[in-house]
Scaffold this active site. Structure first.
Site, mmCIF file in Angstrom:
data_model
loop_
_atom_site.group_PDB
_atom_site.id
_atom_site.type_symbol
_atom_site.label_atom_id
_atom_site.label_comp_id
_atom_site.label_asym_id
_atom_site.label_seq_id
_atom_site.Cartn_x
_atom_site.Cartn_y
_atom_site.Cartn_z
ATOM 1 N N HIS A 1 62.565 40.084 25.408
ATOM 2 C CA HIS A 1 61.347 39.264 25.645
ATOM 3 C C HIS A 1 61.450 37.880 26.168
ATOM 4 C CE1 HIS A 1 57.309 38.910 25.795
ATOM 5 N NE2 HIS A 1 57.013 40.268 26.077
ATOM 6 N N GLU B 1 59.220 42.640 33.507
ATOM 7 C CA GLU B 1 57.563 42.270 32.899
ATOM 8 C C GLU B 1 57.679 41.103 33.660
ATOM 9 O OE1 GLU B 1 56.422 43.644 28.764
ATOM 10 O OE2 GLU B 1 57.528 41.993 28.367
ATOM 11 N N ASN C 1 53.597 46.449 22.731
ATOM 12 C CA ASN C 1 54.378 45.019 21.784
ATOM 13 C C ASN C 1 53.240 43.870 20.702
ATOM 14 O OD1 ASN C 1 55.769 42.539 21.243
ATOM 15 N ND2 ASN C 1 55.420 42.121 23.230
ATOM 16 N N TRP C 2 53.348 44.000 19.698
ATOM 17 C CA TRP C 2 52.386 43.340 18.891
ATOM 18 C C TRP C 2 52.362 41.908 19.351
ATOM 19 C CZ3 TRP C 2 49.987 47.039 14.119
ATOM 20 C CH2 TRP C 2 49.482 47.793 14.663
ATOM 21 N N LYS C 3 53.834 41.841 19.181
ATOM 22 C CA LYS C 3 54.141 40.118 18.613
ATOM 23 C C LYS C 3 53.329 39.831 17.565
ATOM 24 C CE LYS C 3 52.935 39.861 24.105
ATOM 25 N NZ LYS C 3 52.892 39.142 25.222
ATOM 26 N N GLY D 1 51.204 44.726 25.866
ATOM 27 C CA GLY D 1 51.176 43.571 24.726
ATOM 28 C C GLY D 1 49.364 43.424 24.390
ATOM 29 N N GLY D 2 48.769 42.336 24.668
ATOM 30 C CA GLY D 2 47.108 42.482 24.250
ATOM 31 C C GLY D 2 46.144 43.633 24.413
ATOM 32 N N GLY E 1 50.409 38.080 29.681
ATOM 33 C CA GLY E 1 48.806 37.163 28.705
ATOM 34 C C GLY E 1 48.507 36.719 29.237
ATOM 35 N N GLU F 1 58.946 35.670 26.030
ATOM 36 C CA GLU F 1 58.675 35.152 25.055
ATOM 37 C C GLU F 1 60.460 34.218 23.749
ATOM 38 O OE1 GLU F 1 55.717 37.063 23.342
ATOM 39 O OE2 GLU F 1 54.859 36.733 25.473
ATOM 40 N N SER G 1 50.026 41.809 31.822
ATOM 41 C CA SER G 1 48.616 42.553 31.569
ATOM 42 C C SER G 1 48.590 44.063 32.120
ATOM 43 C CB SER G 1 48.248 40.966 32.396
ATOM 44 O OG SER G 1 48.622 40.107 32.013
HETATM 45 P P1 PGA Z 1 50.521 42.043 27.965
HETATM 46 O O1 PGA Z 1 52.088 41.582 27.069
HETATM 47 O O2 PGA Z 1 50.457 43.022 27.657
HETATM 48 O O3 PGA Z 1 49.868 41.003 27.004
HETATM 49 O O4 PGA Z 1 50.640 40.872 29.353
HETATM 50 C C1 PGA Z 1 53.085 42.280 27.319
HETATM 51 C C2 PGA Z 1 54.585 41.811 27.193
HETATM 52 O O5 PGA Z 1 54.563 40.852 26.555
HETATM 53 O O6 PGA Z 1 55.018 43.007 26.351
#
Ligand code: PGA
Length: 272
Positions: free
Chosen positions: A115, A187, A30-32, A254-255, A193, A117, A233
């Site tokens: 998500h 999640e 998930n590149w956001k 994500g990251g 994050g 966010e 994470s």
């Molecule tokens: P993260 O993000 O791996 O950077 O914690 C995961 C996500 O939001 O899907």
């Protein structure tokens, strides 16, 4: 005594492996809000050889503006492209939105829905998550539906109730047939994050609550077939332990999905 225990352990291990064999592990990036189209092409070209021998589904969910470049770069490889959101209407006066049909026409196969966010910053509710999920599966997309508790909700002891509620709300009016195109990503909001990962046991427990909720609606047999990812994470260092858990069928990353090497290590962990 030990000789007596061995077959028992074998049975347990076999049951775990058999259950996991009923569903496909998916590692989805998930590149956001990261990467330009040119950067997308470069990163996917770097990833392609590193994940070519994956024994799990490999997906990259990218910003809308990067979809064309991502689909082009991933052509002929085992990488599937996803979007990060979808609107629930087919077309119309919804400035700034993208429909499911537009995504499929662009070569998109997966879409992240709900998500945390989007729930936190963009007014996403359990109801709109449900509408988006229905729109996605009706258009032939595979929906990666996110659920998860905040730290406060966990500390108050609401984790199980909340995960079951979010899961059931997201799946309202989704038929068992449509469910085949739904993946749930557990999640925990406090792990996204933050560098704070849920322990493998916490991830397994959360995913177990989601599976139990699905079983309550669709029956245990169907619930055993649904892919449930962990996200928050997950990285090259902890992926092995997380994806080894019986209820963890891959991850939403994500990251670490912005780094080709790290992402490929996670893909390898899920390919074992
Ligand atoms: P993260 O993000 O791996 O950077 O914690 C995961 C996500 O939001 O899907």
């Amino acid at each position: 005594m030990l000789i007596g225990i061995d077959p028992y352990i074998c049975v347990i291990k076999r049951r775990i492996i058999m259950n996991k064999a009923k569903r496909q592990a998916i590692i989805a990036g998930n590149w956001k809000m990261n990467k330009t189209p040119a950067e997308t092409t470069a990163l996917i070209n770097e990833m392609k050889p590193l994940v070519a021998d994956a024994n799990c589904e490999v997906v990259l969910c990218v910003p809308f503006i990067d979809i064309a470049a991502a689909v082009e770069a991933a052509k002929g490889s085992n990488i599937k492209i996803g979007a990060e959101n979808v609107h629930f209407k087919a077309s119309g006066a919804y400035t700034g939105e993208i429909s499911a049909e537009m995504l499929t026409a662009a070569g998109v196969e997966y879409v992240v829905i709900g998500h945390s966010e989007r729930r936190q910053y963009f007014g996403e509710t359990d109801q709109t998550v449900n509408l988006r999920t229905l729109a996605a599966v009706n258009a032939g997309l595979k929906a990666i539906v996110c659920v998860g508790e905040t730290l406060e909700q966990r500390e108050l002891g609401y984790t199980e109730t909340l995960l079951k509620y979010q899961t059931k709300m997201a799946l309202t009016n989704v038929s068992a047939e449509q469910l085949k195109n739904v993946v749930i990503a557990y999640e925990p909001v406090w792990a996204i994050g933050t560098g704070v990962t849920a322990t493998a046991d916490q991830a397994d427990e959360g995913n177990g609550y989601v599976r139990a909720a699905i079983a309550e609606v669709y029956g245990a047999e169907v619930a055993e077939t649904v892919t449930i990812q962990y996200g928050g994470s997950m990285n090259a260092g902890n992926a092995d332990e997380l994806v080894a858990k019986v209820n963890v069928d891959g991850g939403l990353i994500g990251g670490a999905s912005l780094k080709a090497q790290d992402f490929s290590v996670i893909v390898k962990a899920a390919s074992k």
